[in-house]
Design an enzyme around this catalytic site. Structure first.
Site, PDB file in Angstrom:
ATOM      1  CG  HIS A 104       1.651  -6.843   5.021  1.00 38.96           C
ATOM      2  ND1 HIS A 104       1.800  -6.413   6.318  1.00 38.96           N
ATOM      3  CD2 HIS A 104       1.877  -5.756   4.240  1.00 38.96           C
ATOM      4  CE1 HIS A 104       2.111  -5.117   6.317  1.00 38.96           C
ATOM      5  NE2 HIS A 104       2.157  -4.690   5.068  1.00 38.96           N
TER       6      HIS A 104
ATOM      7  CD  GLN B  84      -4.817  -1.331   8.995  1.00 46.40           C
ATOM      8  OE1 GLN B  84      -5.376  -2.303   9.495  1.00 46.40           O
ATOM      9  NE2 GLN B  84      -3.502  -1.175   9.026  1.00 46.40           N
TER      10      GLN B  84
ATOM     11  CB  ALA C  78      -0.946   0.001   1.197  1.00 45.34           C
TER      12      ALA C  78
ATOM     13  CB  CYS D  98       4.281   2.117   9.366  1.00 46.15           C
ATOM     14  SG  CYS D  98       3.081   0.882   8.889  1.00 46.15           S
TER      15      CYS D  98
HETATM   16  C1  LIG Z   1      -3.663   2.661   6.290  1.00 45.15           C
HETATM   17  C2  LIG Z   1      -2.346   2.147   5.820  1.00 45.15           C
HETATM   18  N1  LIG Z   1      -1.852   2.547   4.638  1.00 45.15           N
HETATM   19  C3  LIG Z   1      -0.670   2.099   4.181  1.00 45.15           C
HETATM   20  C4  LIG Z   1       0.085   1.214   4.895  1.00 45.15           C
HETATM   21  C5  LIG Z   1       1.392   0.726   4.326  1.00 45.15           C
HETATM   22  O1  LIG Z   1       1.175  -0.542   3.748  1.00 45.15           O
HETATM   23  P1  LIG Z   1       2.367  -1.465   3.241  1.00 45.15           P
HETATM   24  O2  LIG Z   1       2.958  -2.087   4.461  1.00 45.15           O
HETATM   25  O3  LIG Z   1       1.713  -2.468   2.351  1.00 45.15           O
HETATM   26  O4  LIG Z   1       3.322  -0.628   2.502  1.00 45.15           O
HETATM   27  C6  LIG Z   1      -0.365   0.786   6.152  1.00 45.15           C
HETATM   28  C7  LIG Z   1       0.471  -0.083   6.999  1.00 45.15           C
HETATM   29  O5  LIG Z   1       0.498   0.058   8.206  1.00 45.15           O
HETATM   30  C8  LIG Z   1      -1.622   1.250   6.606  1.00 45.15           C
HETATM   31  O6  LIG Z   1      -2.119   0.848   7.780  1.00 45.15           O
END
Ligand SMILES: Cc1ncc(COP(=O)(O)O)c(C=O)c1O
Length: 388
Positions: free
Chosen positions: A202, A180, A71, A333
């Site tokens: 994931h 999410q 994402a 993150c």
């Molecule tokens: C709302 C949202 N957007 C984007 C991401 C990032 O996704 P990815 O780990 O696939 O890069 C996350 C991950 O925590 C998320 O919760």
């Protein structure tokens, strides 16, 4: 074994997903771009089927799916790609203070190179975006609005279809970060009115490192520029050899998420509400961050976020981590940065309250026994920290 309640950060790979993708990691290793021989053609066929499955799971068409590494990349492609398409660094982008950094940071980059940006505030406590505030922020030069469907910290679900109406009536594009939402509520890009939408395998029991961007190609077809140039894969939108095992795994995970949709959210909600009841009984003064739990339209079923007055957040997390509990106090993150969560601050918490908050994310594999043990561990941890 740890009690894993950090499922907004990532989820366990479903064994059925592992089974589906393993052959593509071992014997069937052809390049989906090498269609001059059988091994390449079978990989291409597997990707074609997966693309259909992923598209069907979100109400899109196969040709509207651009596979990415997740994402984060999908959000970057949507935002930077829509901006690049304009050819000049002029125009206005709207987003929301509570978005993930994978949206906020590319938008900040656009601001640095000359675009105008509005970051809308949200309602205190609930995190709901006001449609009136959005309406007032839209300008003739607004070309993109980016609003997430379900928040990764406080679980608030925004009214995307109402937002889409406003955005489209002013001629702008709507990008929706749906990372999410899959498996927790029905996701249909048409019903949402999304022009661009980001997904991550994931987050719904698929493999890490695979996701996709939905790019509307039917009525109101959307044009964005690629970020990565090369072999012209993904119709030129995202060059690079396709991750066949990841894509096959994402499709199986999406299929399972949709198949489980009627029952899984009900079970998750039951467990989440049980956790809240136990925490409330065991921890005086504990309070919910985000929308009320009983409002199904406003909050995803697997999310709980609480603040615990009278304890230091870092001490609490290390106490709980030591007791085998895996959970988070902010967006995982960004957990390498010690800053308090920007989402909790946006809904009105001060820095100490934000630090003394815990985020729970439940999943398909969470059991009632784990919930009971987690609540006991947390209540005991809080009691001992408060007695210091
Ligand atoms: C709302 C949202 N957007 C984007 C991401 C990032 O996704 P990815 O780990 O696939 O890069 C996350 C991950 O925590 C998320 O919760």
């Amino acid at each position: 074994m740890a009690i894993y309640l950090d499922n907004h950060s990532t989820t366990r790979l479903d064994p059925r997903v592992l089974e589906s993708l393993l052959p593509w990691l071992t014997d069937h290793y052809g390049n989906a771009g090498s269609v001059t021989h059988d091994m390449g053609r079978e990989a291409r066929a597997a990707v074609d089927v997966a693309r259909e499955t992923v598209a069907a799971a979100i109400g899109g068409a196969a040709r509207e799916i651009v596979f990415t590494s997740g994402a984060t990349e999908a959000n970057n492609l949507a935002i930077l790609g829509a901006a690049a398409r304009r050819g000049v660094a002029r125009g206005h982008v709207i987003t929301v203070a509570t978005e993930h950094h994978a949206v906020l940071d590319p938008v900040e980059h656009l601001e640095r190179i000359g675009f105008a940006v509005t970051r809308l505030p949200v309602a205190p406590q609930t995190g709901i975006l006001s449609l009136d505030a959005l309406e007032a922020a839209l300008r003739p030069e607004t070309f993109l609005v980016s609003v997430m469907l379900a928040n990764n910290e406080i679980g608030v679900v925004q009214d995307i279809s109402a937002i889409a109406e406003r955005v489209h009536s002013r001629g702008a594009l709507l990008h929706v970060d749906c990372a999410q939402a899959v498996g927790r509520l029905p996701v249909n890009v048409d019903a949402l009115g999304a022009d661009l939408a980001s997904f991550s395998a994931h987050k719904f029991h698929g493999p890490k490192g695979t996701g996709c961007l939905y790019v509307r190609r039917r009525e109101r077809a959307v044009r964005i520029d690629p970020l990565v140039y090369g072999g012209g894969q993904e119709r030129g939108m995202r060059s690079g050899t396709l991750d066949v095992p990841g894509i096959v795994g994402m499709a199986e995970a999406a299929r399972l998420a949709v198949e489980n949709l009627p029952e899984e959210p009900v079970r998750l909600r039951g467990l989440r509400d049980r956790l809240w009841r136990l925490l409330q009984a065991g921890i005086p003064g504990i309070a919910i961050n985000g929308p009320p739990l009983h409002d199904l339209a406003l909050r995803i079923v697997n999310n709980l976020n609480v603040r615990i007055p009278g304890v230091d957040g870092q001490s609490l997390l290390s106490t709980l981590g030591g007791a085998g509990l895996a959970l988070s106090s902010g967006s995982a993150c960004s957990s390498e940065s010690p800053r308090p969560s920007h989402v909790l601050q946006a809904i009105g918490l001060d820095e100490d309250q934000a630090r003394a908050s815990l985020r729970f994310g439940l999943s398909r594999f969470t059991t009632a026994d784990e919930i009971d043990r987690a609540a006991q561990i947390i209540a005991a941890g809080v009691a001992s920290l408060r007695s210091l």
